[in-house]
Enzyme design. Structure first.
Site, PDB file in Angstrom:
ATOM      1  N   CYS A   2       0.842  -1.200   0.000  1.00 30.74           N
ATOM      2  CA  CYS A   2       0.000   0.000   0.000  1.00 30.74           C
ATOM      3  C   CYS A   2       0.877   1.250   0.000  1.00 30.74           C
ATOM      4  O   CYS A   2       2.021   1.216   0.430  1.00 30.74           O
ATOM      5  CB  CYS A   2      -0.854   0.035   1.255  1.00 30.74           C
ATOM      6  SG  CYS A   2      -1.953  -1.372   1.367  1.00 30.74           S
ATOM      7  N   ARG A  27       4.145   1.082  -6.603  1.00 32.06           N
ATOM      8  CA  ARG A  27       4.091   0.086  -5.534  1.00 32.06           C
ATOM      9  C   ARG A  27       3.057  -0.993  -5.824  1.00 32.06           C
ATOM     10  O   ARG A  27       3.000  -2.005  -5.135  1.00 32.06           O
ATOM     11  CB  ARG A  27       3.754   0.767  -4.200  1.00 32.06           C
ATOM     12  CG  ARG A  27       4.768   1.796  -3.769  1.00 32.06           C
ATOM     13  CD  ARG A  27       4.261   2.634  -2.626  1.00 32.06           C
ATOM     14  NE  ARG A  27       4.212   1.927  -1.368  1.00 32.06           N
ATOM     15  CZ  ARG A  27       5.226   1.791  -0.529  1.00 32.06           C
ATOM     16  NH1 ARG A  27       6.401   2.314  -0.847  1.00 32.06           N
ATOM     17  NH2 ARG A  27       5.092   1.147   0.606  1.00 32.06           N
ATOM     18  N   TRP A  74      -2.996  -2.144  -1.745  1.00 34.57           N
ATOM     19  CA  TRP A  74      -2.599  -3.454  -2.300  1.00 34.57           C
ATOM     20  C   TRP A  74      -3.191  -4.453  -1.317  1.00 34.57           C
ATOM     21  O   TRP A  74      -2.736  -4.584  -0.183  1.00 34.57           O
ATOM     22  CB  TRP A  74      -1.073  -3.535  -2.365  1.00 34.57           C
ATOM     23  CG  TRP A  74      -0.544  -4.926  -2.579  1.00 34.57           C
ATOM     24  CD1 TRP A  74      -0.141  -5.804  -1.621  1.00 34.57           C
ATOM     25  CD2 TRP A  74      -0.355  -5.595  -3.828  1.00 34.57           C
ATOM     26  NE1 TRP A  74       0.283  -6.972  -2.194  1.00 34.57           N
ATOM     27  CE2 TRP A  74       0.171  -6.876  -3.542  1.00 34.57           C
ATOM     28  CE3 TRP A  74      -0.582  -5.232  -5.161  1.00 34.57           C
ATOM     29  CZ2 TRP A  74       0.473  -7.801  -4.535  1.00 34.57           C
ATOM     30  CZ3 TRP A  74      -0.261  -6.162  -6.142  1.00 34.57           C
ATOM     31  CH2 TRP A  74       0.257  -7.414  -5.830  1.00 34.57           C
ATOM     32  N   ASN A 100      -0.619   0.871   5.958  1.00 39.15           N
ATOM     33  CA  ASN A 100       0.203  -0.027   5.145  1.00 39.15           C
ATOM     34  C   ASN A 100       0.760  -1.063   6.112  1.00 39.15           C
ATOM     35  O   ASN A 100       1.297  -0.695   7.156  1.00 39.15           O
ATOM     36  CB  ASN A 100       1.336   0.766   4.483  1.00 39.15           C
ATOM     37  CG  ASN A 100       2.361  -0.119   3.809  1.00 39.15           C
ATOM     38  OD1 ASN A 100       2.062  -1.237   3.411  1.00 39.15           O
ATOM     39  ND2 ASN A 100       3.577   0.381   3.689  1.00 39.15           N
ATOM     40  N   GLY A 101       0.609  -2.340   5.795  1.00 42.25           N
ATOM     41  CA  GLY A 101       1.130  -3.386   6.683  1.00 42.25           C
ATOM     42  C   GLY A 101       0.035  -4.377   7.045  1.00 42.25           C
ATOM     43  O   GLY A 101      -0.982  -4.462   6.358  1.00 42.25           O
ATOM     44  N   GLU A 479      16.046 -22.997 -10.911  1.00 44.64           N
ATOM     45  CA  GLU A 479      15.704 -21.579 -10.734  1.00 44.64           C
ATOM     46  C   GLU A 479      16.885 -20.668 -11.119  1.00 44.64           C
ATOM     47  O   GLU A 479      16.696 -19.640 -11.758  1.00 44.64           O
ATOM     48  CB  GLU A 479      15.251 -21.338  -9.284  1.00 44.64           C
ATOM     49  CG  GLU A 479      14.923 -19.906  -8.914  1.00 44.64           C
ATOM     50  CD  GLU A 479      13.807 -19.263  -9.748  1.00 44.64           C
ATOM     51  OE1 GLU A 479      13.147 -19.973 -10.524  1.00 44.64           O
ATOM     52  OE2 GLU A 479      13.648 -18.043  -9.648  1.00 44.64           O
ATOM     53  N   LYS A 483      16.661 -17.882 -14.029  1.00 47.04           N
ATOM     54  CA  LYS A 483      16.961 -16.453 -13.792  1.00 47.04           C
ATOM     55  C   LYS A 483      17.972 -15.962 -14.816  1.00 47.04           C
ATOM     56  O   LYS A 483      17.825 -14.892 -15.376  1.00 47.04           O
ATOM     57  CB  LYS A 483      17.551 -16.225 -12.388  1.00 47.04           C
ATOM     58  CG  LYS A 483      16.645 -16.192 -11.212  1.00 47.04           C
ATOM     59  CD  LYS A 483      15.710 -15.030 -11.102  1.00 47.04           C
ATOM     60  CE  LYS A 483      14.450 -15.269 -11.872  1.00 47.04           C
ATOM     61  NZ  LYS A 483      13.410 -16.061 -11.317  1.00 47.04           N
ATOM     62  N   GLU A 486      16.507 -15.656 -18.405  1.00 40.20           N
ATOM     63  CA  GLU A 486      15.536 -14.564 -18.536  1.00 40.20           C
ATOM     64  C   GLU A 486      16.187 -13.197 -18.683  1.00 40.20           C
ATOM     65  O   GLU A 486      15.752 -12.392 -19.489  1.00 40.20           O
ATOM     66  CB  GLU A 486      14.673 -14.471 -17.260  1.00 40.20           C
ATOM     67  CG  GLU A 486      13.585 -15.461 -17.137  1.00 40.20           C
ATOM     68  CD  GLU A 486      12.801 -15.207 -15.863  1.00 40.20           C
ATOM     69  OE1 GLU A 486      11.624 -14.880 -15.976  1.00 40.20           O
ATOM     70  OE2 GLU A 486      13.360 -15.335 -14.755  1.00 40.20           O
ATOM     71  N   HIS A 502      24.737 -38.679 -17.754  1.00 39.62           N
ATOM     72  CA  HIS A 502      23.757 -39.180 -18.725  1.00 39.62           C
ATOM     73  C   HIS A 502      23.580 -38.237 -19.906  1.00 39.62           C
ATOM     74  O   HIS A 502      22.594 -38.347 -20.635  1.00 39.62           O
ATOM     75  CB  HIS A 502      22.407 -39.416 -18.035  1.00 39.62           C
ATOM     76  CG  HIS A 502      22.489 -40.436 -16.937  1.00 39.62           C
ATOM     77  ND1 HIS A 502      22.687 -41.772 -17.179  1.00 39.62           N
ATOM     78  CD2 HIS A 502      22.449 -40.292 -15.588  1.00 39.62           C
ATOM     79  CE1 HIS A 502      22.744 -42.418 -16.037  1.00 39.62           C
ATOM     80  NE2 HIS A 502      22.606 -41.547 -15.044  1.00 39.62           N
ATOM     81  N   LYS A 601       5.130 -10.149 -17.196  1.00 36.12           N
ATOM     82  CA  LYS A 601       5.101 -10.462 -15.764  1.00 36.12           C
ATOM     83  C   LYS A 601       4.032 -11.508 -15.468  1.00 36.12           C
ATOM     84  O   LYS A 601       4.229 -12.405 -14.666  1.00 36.12           O
ATOM     85  CB  LYS A 601       4.827  -9.174 -14.974  1.00 36.12           C
ATOM     86  CG  LYS A 601       4.844  -9.360 -13.466  1.00 36.12           C
ATOM     87  CD  LYS A 601       6.248  -9.653 -12.971  1.00 36.12           C
ATOM     88  CE  LYS A 601       6.294 -10.086 -11.535  1.00 36.12           C
ATOM     89  NZ  LYS A 601       7.544 -10.775 -11.206  1.00 36.12           N
TER      90      LYS A 601
HETATM   91  C1  AGP Z   1      10.075 -16.150 -13.387  1.00 30.06           C
HETATM   92  O1  AGP Z   1      11.072 -15.230 -13.146  1.00 30.06           O
HETATM   93  C2  AGP Z   1       8.987 -15.694 -14.292  1.00 30.06           C
HETATM   94  N1  AGP Z   1       8.431 -14.464 -13.892  1.00 30.06           N
HETATM   95  C3  AGP Z   1       7.974 -16.793 -14.619  1.00 30.06           C
HETATM   96  O2  AGP Z   1       8.628 -18.004 -14.779  1.00 30.06           O
HETATM   97  C4  AGP Z   1       6.833 -16.964 -13.624  1.00 30.06           C
HETATM   98  O3  AGP Z   1       7.319 -17.547 -12.447  1.00 30.06           O
HETATM   99  C5  AGP Z   1       5.742 -17.832 -14.255  1.00 30.06           C
HETATM  100  O4  AGP Z   1       5.261 -17.214 -15.416  1.00 30.06           O
HETATM  101  C6  AGP Z   1       4.606 -18.102 -13.300  1.00 30.06           C
HETATM  102  O5  AGP Z   1       3.972 -16.932 -12.910  1.00 30.06           O
HETATM  103  P1  AGP Z   1       3.000 -16.923 -11.670  1.00 30.06           P
HETATM  104  O6  AGP Z   1       3.793 -17.259 -10.455  1.00 30.06           O
HETATM  105  O7  AGP Z   1       2.441 -15.529 -11.639  1.00 30.06           O
HETATM  106  O8  AGP Z   1       1.938 -17.943 -11.923  1.00 30.06           O
END
Ligand code: AGP
Length: 606
Positions: A2, A27, A74, A100-101, A479, A483, A486, A502, A601
């Site tokens: 928030c 935010r 938020w 906020n919180g 992961e 990262k 991406e 393998h 996103k």
């Molecule tokens: C990861 O860095 C990405 N933003 C992507 O893999 C993401 O985790 C995936 O699209 C799933 O999104 P969600 O957690 O909003 O479902």
């Protein structure tokens, strides 16, 4: 998170309020609102959705006030709606607050206040604080605020106004940020500097437990009933830098927010002294019946799901399967009786995850959604929702939301293990104490950012990276590779370390960096064998290991140290250097790490 902005200003205008609210948009928010005192009465304007909706509501309104509190919400408790939007008021409508919180003990307080005749109009935790002030009110507003604060638990920032004392704003801080802007003849109370930077660059950052009163007499601050003075600072950032809190990108800001986010996620959810876990609303009777768990998610959320599979099987002693949602949506799974379906999603809107959830949901006993965005589709579809409380994540690459998902998954695992009597209370207490310490361990890792940057500088021109881990650390290898892909556009793969021979071993040469998650845990000896396989073929090896393991530095090219913890907590810590490494490599390669090409996103299409 928030956003709060409060004004004590003779030059207050509608445009000024809206402009400041817009500067808090970064935010993330789902509703907005404001309250002013005019003719000794509080007037409120609130809306669901964007600030432009609020502007529409104010179209024919003249603001003739000099005191205002405004807010971008938020959602954490209660869906995004006009009723849940801030400011909230008490029964009389004479006290108005923005927050906020999270008020951790709001349910308990709400029940107490209800018994005293208070009527609540929203589902928020915030509203109880307005009623609590009303309950304590005996002539003096400040005294009422001071005694109300003593009854609440949690992390919070409040701005409070009242038509009973229409010449002041009170700000309260614990955990969440509050900054006071000092203008030429006006004051501001805000969650963040950008909201008032246009008018002044002089600011006071309140400290925890400060109660600050702004009136014609200026600023008076008390901390634990004693008057205190706080330093006035000159802010040198421009507004874009201020949104990022001086960090170069949202991604690095969000990486550095992880200690705080972790605390927010676990806040009020366990008592380590008693070994008790309280995940709000979760039906423990239903959990007792569960014999199998299916987890579905995409991307980073899938990696959290996969890590949870290892934890659940080990500690709760029940079968767990983690599936990539884009596959699970078209599968025809054979689901055993008494299966719990857990879906994990930051956005709660990922199309593949929603489709997979709908495909499997009808076959299972009950469903839980672990999501960050309150009121999102998955949160509405599931029988139970556990919010991660990570706040909005602006960087496309998930960082802080992953650690918050892991925090929830540890708690859920221990909760199921506890209900099924698979873990002793002593072990649960010990592990909960471990969780409590994670923020300080994360801070320790963040301090080594310069060493990680040096490693990034050394390898940033490579074309391929390989990441390895075993067991619960294998998802962290996935992961780390995700990262890097991406945000640096470098090809990277994550593998279970035992899989090297393998196939991936064919890729080893003297250039490809091989990154191992290799703390001294149960399978350390096996990982060392894998490292030897790479070294024997001239490969470059970078190891993430625990502090005590100094001897490994003789055998490998680079080492990143993380604190020594019980072995199943290493994933939570090992992911932090992975994020930093990817970030520094991406930046060094000149990539817009907050918005890498081709990515969204929230992936709401198939
Ligand atoms: C990861 O860095 C990405 N933003 C992507 O893999 C993401 O985790 C995936 O699209 C799933 O999104 P969600 O957690 O909003 O479902």
């Amino acid at each position: 998170m928030c956003g709060i902005i409060g004004f004590f200003s003779d030059s207050l205008s509608k445009e000024k309020i809206i402009d400041s609210l817009k500067r808090l948009e970064y935010r993330g928010y789902d509703s907005a609102g404001l309250a002013i005192i005019e003719d000794k009465k509080i007037k409120r304007y609130r809306c669901k959705g964007e600030i432009k909706e609020l502007e529409k509501k104010l179209k024919n309104i003249q603001i003739k006030a000099n005191i205002c509190i405004a807010h971008t919400r938020w959602a954490t408790h209660g869906k995004p709606s006009e009723e849940n939007a801030h400011p909230h008021t008490d029964c009389t409508g004479k006290i108005s607050i923005v927050h906020n919180g999270i008020i951790e003990n709001y349910l308990e307080l709400r029940e107490k206040l209800k018994k005293k005749g208070h009527v609540f109009k929203s589902d928020t935790d915030t509203e109880i604080f307005a009623h609590l002030i009303e309950d304590k009110l005996n002539k003096n507003l400040i005294n009422a605020v001071e005694s109300a604060v003593k009854e609440i638990k949690g992390n919070y920032a409040f701005a409070i106004i009242s038509s009973l004392e229409p010449d002041k704003i009170i700000a309260v801080k614990k955990g969440a940020p509050v900054v006071i802007g000092i203008g030429f003849d006006e004051y501001f109370v805000s969650s963040d500097i950008p909201a008032f930077l246009k008018y002044t660059n002089k600011a006071i950052f309140l400290q925890d437990n400060d109660i600050c009163v702004i009136s014609k007499n200026g600023i008076e601050i008390k901390n634990n009933d004693k008057e205190v003075k706080r330093l006035v600072q000159n802010i040198k950032w421009d507004s874009e830098q201020a949104e990022k809190k001086g960090f170069s990108h949202f991604m690095i800001k969000e990486i550095f927010e992880q200690p705080e986010v972790f605390e927010d996620t676990i806040l009020g959810r366990f008592n380590e002294e008693k070994g008790e876990i309280h995940i709000e609303g979760l039906d423990t009777e239903k959990l007792k019946r569960i014999k199998n768990i299916r987890l579905i998610a995409c991307g980073t959320s899938y990696h959290a799901a996969l890590a949870a599979k290892y934890l659940i099987e080990k500690y709760a002693g029940i079968s767990a399967i983690a599936e990539i949602a884009s596959e699970a949506r078209y599968s025809e799974p054979v689901i055993e009786k008494n299966t719990l379906l857990i879906t994990i999603s930051q956005s709660g809107e990922t199309a593949d995850t929603i489709a997979a959830f709908n495909n499997i949901k009808k076959k299972v006993d009950f469903t839980i959604a672990i999501v960050n965005v309150v009121g999102s589709t998955l949160s509405r579809l599931a029988d139970y929702v556990i919010y991660t409380h990570a706040g909005p994540e602006i960087g496309v690459a998930s960082t802080k939301t992953f650690t918050s998902q892991m925090a929830v998954l540890y708690l859920l695992t221990f909760q199921i293990a506890r209900i099924k009597k698979k873990m002793t209370t002593d072990l649960i207490k010990k592990y909960l104490k471990n969780l409590r310490k994670m923020p300080e361990f994360i801070i320790e890792i963040l301090k080594s950012k310069d060493e990680i940057k040096k490693i990034a500088d050394k390898y940033y021109e490579q074309k391929d990276f390989l990441y390895y881990g075993r067991n619960v650390n294998y998802p962290i290898a996935l992961e780390g590779a995700l990262k890097l892909k991406e945000i640096s556009y470098i090809h990277a793969e994550g593998y279970p370390a035992g899989e090297i021979k393998h196939g991936p071993i064919a890729l080893i040469d003297d250039k490809v960096p091989n990154i191992f998650v290799a703390p001294e845990s149960r399978l350390y000896g096996k990982i060392i064998n894998n490292i030897e396989e790479i070294k024997a073929r001239g490969g470059k090896v970078i190891v993430i290991t625990n502090n005590k393991n100094k001897k490994i530095s003789k055998y490998v090219d680079d080492v990143i140290y993380i604190p020594d913890v019980d072995e199943d907590f290493y994933p939570l810590l090992a992911v932090i250097p992975m994020q930093l490494l990817a970030y520094f490599i991406g930046v060094k390669r000149g990539i817009n790490v907050d918005k890498p090409r081709n990515l969204a996103k929230s992936v709401t299409v198939e």
